[in-house]
Write a protein that holds these residues in place. Structure first.
Motif, PDB file in Angstrom:
ATOM      1  N   THR A  24     -10.759  24.836  25.802  1.00  0.00           N
ATOM      2  CA  THR A  24     -10.737  26.241  26.172  1.00  0.00           C
ATOM      3  C   THR A  24      -9.790  26.372  27.358  1.00  0.00           C
ATOM      4  OG1 THR A  24     -13.011  26.527  25.416  1.00  0.00           O
ATOM      5  CG2 THR A  24     -12.134  28.196  26.923  1.00  0.00           C
ATOM      6  N   LEU A  25      -8.819  27.249  27.237  1.00  0.00           N
ATOM      7  CA  LEU A  25      -7.821  27.457  28.283  1.00  0.00           C
ATOM      8  C   LEU A  25      -8.022  28.860  28.845  1.00  0.00           C
ATOM      9  CD1 LEU A  25      -4.916  25.982  26.187  1.00  0.00           C
ATOM     10  CD2 LEU A  25      -6.118  24.855  28.052  1.00  0.00           C
ATOM     11  N   THR A  26      -8.261  28.939  30.159  1.00  0.00           N
ATOM     12  CA  THR A  26      -8.566  30.215  30.787  1.00  0.00           C
ATOM     13  C   THR A  26      -7.615  30.467  31.942  1.00  0.00           C
ATOM     14  OG1 THR A  26     -10.889  29.840  30.227  1.00  0.00           O
ATOM     15  CG2 THR A  26     -10.393  31.605  31.795  1.00  0.00           C
ATOM     16  N   PRO A  27      -6.750  31.465  31.822  1.00  0.00           N
ATOM     17  CA  PRO A  27      -6.486  32.267  30.620  1.00  0.00           C
ATOM     18  C   PRO A  27      -5.598  31.497  29.645  1.00  0.00           C
ATOM     19  CG  PRO A  27      -5.003  32.944  32.368  1.00  0.00           C
ATOM     20  CD  PRO A  27      -5.907  31.887  32.952  1.00  0.00           C
ATOM     21  N   SER A  28      -5.567  31.927  28.400  1.00  0.00           N
ATOM     22  CA  SER A  28      -4.727  31.238  27.409  1.00  0.00           C
ATOM     23  C   SER A  28      -3.329  31.847  27.344  1.00  0.00           C
ATOM     24  CB  SER A  28      -5.386  31.277  26.029  1.00  0.00           C
ATOM     25  OG  SER A  28      -5.549  32.621  25.621  1.00  0.00           O
TER      26      SER A  28
END
Length: 100
Positions: A24-28
Motif C-alpha cells: 500500500t503506497l500512501t499516497p499512490s
C-alpha cells in the motif's frame, strides 16, 4: 483426540487461505514541483524495499525504511515501481510541475 485437533489447526492455517500480499503506497499519486520532494509511505509487504524510476529525467526516488522520497527533476509525468523483499510490487504515479 489431541492429534486430531493439532491436525485441524495446521489445515486451518494453510498458506493458501491467507490473502495475497500487497503493498500500500500512501499516497499512490504525487505532484511535486521541480527540485522539490514528496514522501510516500509504504505499508504491507516485507522490507527492504527498492525503487526503480521509469524516467529519471523527470523524477528520482530514494527509499529509507518504509519512506520513499520522490524528487522532481523536470516537468512531466512518470511512474516509480516499489518492490519488497518478496518481489511484491506497487506503483507510484508522479506528476512534476513547474516551480512558481
Amino acid at each position: 483426540m489431541s492429534i486430531l485437533l493439532v491436525s485441524l489447526f495446521f489445515v486451518a492455517c494453510d498458506k493458501k487461505d491467507q490473502p495475497d500480499p500487497k503493498l500500500t503506497l500512501t499516497p499512490s499519486t504525487v505532484e511535486v514541483k521541480v527540485t522539490e520532494d514528496a514522501t510516500v509511505k509504504v505499508s504491507g509487504g516485507t522490507a527492504p524495499f527498492t525503487v526503480v524510476e521509469a524516467d529519471k529525467t523527470i523524477a528520482t526516488a530514494t527509499v529509507t525504511n518504509s519512506d520513499v522520497k520522490v524528487t522532481g527533476v523536470k516537468e512531466g509525468q512518470t511512474t516509480i515501481a516499489v518492490t519488497d523483499k518478496n518481489k511484491v510490487k506497487g506503483t507510484i504515479t508522479v506528476k512534476v510541475v513547474k516551480k512558481s
